[in-house]
Design a protein around this motif. Structure first.
Motif, mmCIF file in Angstrom:
data_model
loop_
_atom_site.group_PDB
_atom_site.id
_atom_site.type_symbol
_atom_site.label_atom_id
_atom_site.label_comp_id
_atom_site.label_asym_id
_atom_site.label_seq_id
_atom_site.Cartn_x
_atom_site.Cartn_y
_atom_site.Cartn_z
ATOM 1 N N THR A 92 0.850 -1.179 0.000
ATOM 2 C CA THR A 92 0.000 0.000 0.000
ATOM 3 C C THR A 92 0.895 1.242 0.000
ATOM 4 O O THR A 92 2.036 1.201 0.466
ATOM 5 C CB THR A 92 -0.919 0.043 1.237
ATOM 6 N N PHE A 122 -5.394 0.277 6.959
ATOM 7 C CA PHE A 122 -6.504 -0.400 6.275
ATOM 8 C C PHE A 122 -6.116 -1.837 5.924
ATOM 9 O O PHE A 122 -6.841 -2.777 6.217
ATOM 10 C CB PHE A 122 -6.904 0.372 5.018
ATOM 11 N N SER A 123 -4.953 -2.003 5.311
ATOM 12 C CA SER A 123 -4.441 -3.350 5.041
ATOM 13 C C SER A 123 -3.606 -3.773 6.243
ATOM 14 O O SER A 123 -2.373 -3.793 6.213
ATOM 15 C CB SER A 123 -3.596 -3.357 3.758
ATOM 16 N N THR A 167 -6.041 2.562 -1.020
ATOM 17 C CA THR A 167 -7.173 1.889 -0.387
ATOM 18 C C THR A 167 -8.283 1.598 -1.383
ATOM 19 O O THR A 167 -8.880 0.505 -1.377
ATOM 20 C CB THR A 167 -7.717 2.755 0.765
ATOM 21 N N CYS A 186 -10.046 -2.031 -2.346
ATOM 22 C CA CYS A 186 -11.488 -2.286 -2.246
ATOM 23 C C CYS A 186 -12.044 -2.797 -3.569
ATOM 24 O O CYS A 186 -12.880 -3.717 -3.606
ATOM 25 C CB CYS A 186 -12.226 -1.013 -1.829
ATOM 26 N N PRO A 228 -8.304 -7.022 3.207
ATOM 27 C CA PRO A 228 -7.526 -6.080 2.394
ATOM 28 C C PRO A 228 -6.144 -6.599 1.998
ATOM 29 O O PRO A 228 -5.761 -6.508 0.828
ATOM 30 C CB PRO A 228 -7.443 -4.847 3.292
#
Length: 506
Positions: free
Chosen positions: A207, A231-232, A260, A264, A280
Motif C-alpha cells: 500500500t 486499512f491493510s 485503499t 477495495c 484487504p
C-alpha cells in the motif's frame, strides 16, 4: 542465493496442517484485462490465510526438548492463528502475545484454534509493544520464538506456495504478484521461482502508506517507517526483516504500490469471480496486478496473484463497498460552485446529460454562490478529469475530489455544517486505535484553552477509526498544539487549507 532456500522449501513440513490450495482461473478478470489471470487461493487454508505454512514449518523443525518447553509468538492476526493451530497439532504449549487493542473476535479465534495448548497474553497498545514483551518472556521461560516473517524456516514454509504454483501451472507464466508486509511471503515465493524458473517475474505489492520494503530496496538498506496505514492491517509493517530484505534484493523484480480504493475494488473483483471475500491484505496482490496491466498495456500474458487471506470483519464491508466504486473508476466525486440564482441549478443538471448521479449534497450557505458535492457514475479513470473540464468550461468552478481522502471519508457526510462561531479553527484528520479509552486519551491530552469545534467519526468495523476534528487554538498556543500532536502518537494530517473544507465547512 535463491538456491540456498531450494532444499529448505522442498523439505518444508507444512502439509500436516496446510492444504495444497487451488490455482483458480478468474474468468471475469481474465476477460476484462485481456490476460489470463490465475488466483492462488491461500484464503481457503484452514485458518483462511497462508500464515500457517511458515509458522508450522518453524515449529515442526524444533527439537523435542524445544517443543516440550513451548513456543511464543507476537501477533494480532493470522500468524497467531497459525501458531495456535500448530501448537494443537504438535501437542506443545504456546504463548501468544497480542496488543490490548486486539478485537475480542481475534482473541477468541486464536483460543479456538489452539484450545488448552494456547495462552493468550495481552500487552501494550501496538504490535511493537507485544513483540518486545514476547522477547522478554522468551528469555524468561526459555521458549522458542516463532517470528511472523524474519526466520528461514518461516520463509521456507511460505515458499511452498511457489512450489505448488509451478506444479499446478507448467505452461507459460509471465509474473507472480505477491503482497508484502514484513517480506516473508515474497522472500519464500521469490526464492523458489528464481531458483527453478528465473524468467518469471516476481512482483511485490504494497500500500502507498505501508511501503517499507519498496523504500528499503530503493535505499539499499532497511528503512523504518514512522507510521503505517492501517486499512491493510495484515501488511502494516514499519520495518521489514533482515533476512527477508537480504532475499528480496535478489528475487524481487519490482514493487508496485496501490491505494485503499484499489484494494477495495480488488476485493470486489475477487468476489465477482469466486463469491469469496478477501481481507484487504489478501486482495493486495490482485490490486497490484491490475495496476501493472494498466501501466504496461500488456495483452495475452499469464499472471498469478496470491490471494493470501480472508480474515475480514463483516462490518468493514460497508466501507469496502463504498470505496470500491471509486477504486474501479465507476464513480467520480466533485465540488462544484454555481451561482445562487434561478435557473443555475437546472443548467448544471443539464450538463450531466445521461450520466447517473450517485450522490448529491447541497445546503444554502451564501447569497451569491452555491457549493455542491456531487458523485457521478463513470466508465473509466480518465472520465473524472474530462467531466471536471466540461464543468469548468461551462463556467462552474470545479474541484475533482475523486482521489481525495478527506472528501471520501468525511466531507461527503458533512456538507452544510458551517458555523460563524468556528473562528481560529484548525482541521486535522486522525487515525485512532479502535478501543475503549482512545477518545478520552485524545481529549485529556488537550489544553483546556482549546475547543473542539467539529468532530466526525465513522466506525468501519476495523481495528482503527478515521476521525476528523476541528480545534480552535489561539495564536499564542500554536507551539503547545504542535507539542500535543507530537506526543499524542496517532497518525494525523493537517487539512486546514484543504479547498473542499474551505468550500463546505470553513
Amino acid at each position: 542465493m535463491p538456491k540456498d532456500y531450494l532444499k529448505k522449501i522442498l523439505t518444508a513440513k507444512v502439509y500436516d496442517v496446510a492444504i495444497e490450495s487451488e490455482l483458480q482461473r478468474a474468468p471475469h478478470l481474465t476477460q476484462r484485462l485481456n490476460n489470463q489471470i490465475l488466483l492462488k487461493r491461500e484464503d481457503n487454508q484452514p485458518v483462511f490465510s497462508f500464515k500457517l505454512r511458515g509458522a508450522y514449518n518453524k515449529m515442526a523443525h524444533l527439537s523435542k526438548d524445544e517443543l516440550k518447553r513451548g513456543v511464543i509468538a507476537a501477533s494480532a492476526g493470522n500468524h497467531a492463528q497459525g501458531v495456535a493451530l500448530g501448537a494443537a497439532k504438535l501437542g506443545c504449549k504456546a504463548i501468544i502475545v497480542m496488543p490490548t487493542t486486539t478485537p475480542q473476535v481475534k482473541i477468541d479465534a486464536v483460543k479456538a484454534r489452539g484450545g488448552e495448548s494456547v495462552q493468550v497474553v495481552l500487552h501494550g497498545e501496538s504490535y511493537s509493544d507485544a513483540y518486545e514483551h514476547a522477547l522478554a518472556l522468551e528469555k524468561k521461560h526459555r521458549l522458542s520464538f516463532v517470528h511472523p516473517f524474519d526466520d528461514p524456516d518461516v520463509i521456507a514454509g511460505q515458499g511452498t506456495i511457489a512450489m505448488e504454483i509451478l506444479q499446478q501451472h507448467q505452461g507459460p507464466l509471465d509474473a507472480v504478484f505477491v503482497a508484502i508486509g514484513g517480506g516473508g511471503l515474497i522472500a519464500g515465493v521469490g526464492a523458489y521461482i528464481k531458483a527453478i524458473r528465473p524468467e518469471i517475474k516476481v512482483i511485490g505489492v504494497q500500500t502507498i502508506d505501508s511501503d517499507a520494503m519498496k523504500r528499503s530496496l530503493e535505499a539499499r538498506r532497511r528503512v523504518e517507517l514512522k507510521d503505517v496505514g492501517l486499512f491493510s492491517d495484515g501488511t502494516a509493517v514499519k520495518l521489514v526483516g533482515k533476512e527477508t530484505f537480504r532475499l528480496c534484493q535478489d528475487v524481487v523484480d519490482e514493487i508496485i504500490t496501490v491505494d485503499t480504493d484499489a484494494i477495495c475494488a480488488a476485493i470486489n473483483d475477487v468476489f465477482m469471480d469466486t463469491r469469496s471475500i478477501l481481507e484487504p491484505a489478501g486482495a493486495l496482490a490482485i490490486a497490484g496486478l491490475k495496476a501493472y496491466v494498466d501501466r504496461e498495456k500488456v495483452k495475452d500474458k499469464t499472471f498469478v496473484a496470491i490471494a493470501c487471506g480472508a480474515n475480514m470483519n463483516f462490518n468493514r464491508l460497508r466501507f469496502v463497498a463504498e470505496r470500491a466504486e471509486v477504486g474501479e473508476a465507476k464513480e467520480a466525486v466533485f465540488a462544484v460552485t454555481i451561482p445562487e440564482e434561478r435557473g443555475s441549478f437546472k443548467r448544471f443538471c443539464e450538463m450531466l446529460g445521461q450520466r447517473n448521479v450517485t450522490e448529491f449534497n447541497y445546503r444554502i450557505a451564501d447569497a451569491k454562490e452555491a457549493h455542491i458535492f456531487v458523485g457521478i457514475a463513470t466508465q473509466k479513470s480518465s472520465d473524472s478529469s474530462q467531466i471536471a473540464k466540461s464543468f469548468t468550461k461551462a463556467g462552474f468552478k470545479t474541484i475533482d475530489l475523486t482521489h481525495d481522502e478527506l472528501s471520501k471519508s468525511h466531507l461527503r457526510h458533512m456538507v452544510g455544517g458551517r458555523s460563524t462561531l468556528a473562528h481560529n479553527e484548525l482541521l486535522y484528520r486522525f487515525e485512532f486505535p479502535e478501543r475503549p479509552g482512545a477518545l478520552m486519551r485524545f481529549l485529556t491530552s488537550m489544553s483546556p484553552n482549546w475547543n473542539i469545534s467539529l468532530f466526525h467519526y465513522r466506525n468501519h468495523g476495523a481495528d482503527y477509526g478515521r476521525i476528523l476534528v476541528g480545534i480552535q487554538v489561539p495564536d499564542n498556543d500554536k507551539k503547545a498544539f504542535r507539542s500535543f500532536l507530537a506526543n499524542l502518537g496517532y497518525p494525523h494530517w493537517d487539512e486546514s487549507q484543504h479547498p473542499a473544507y474551505q468550500l463546505f465547512l470553513a
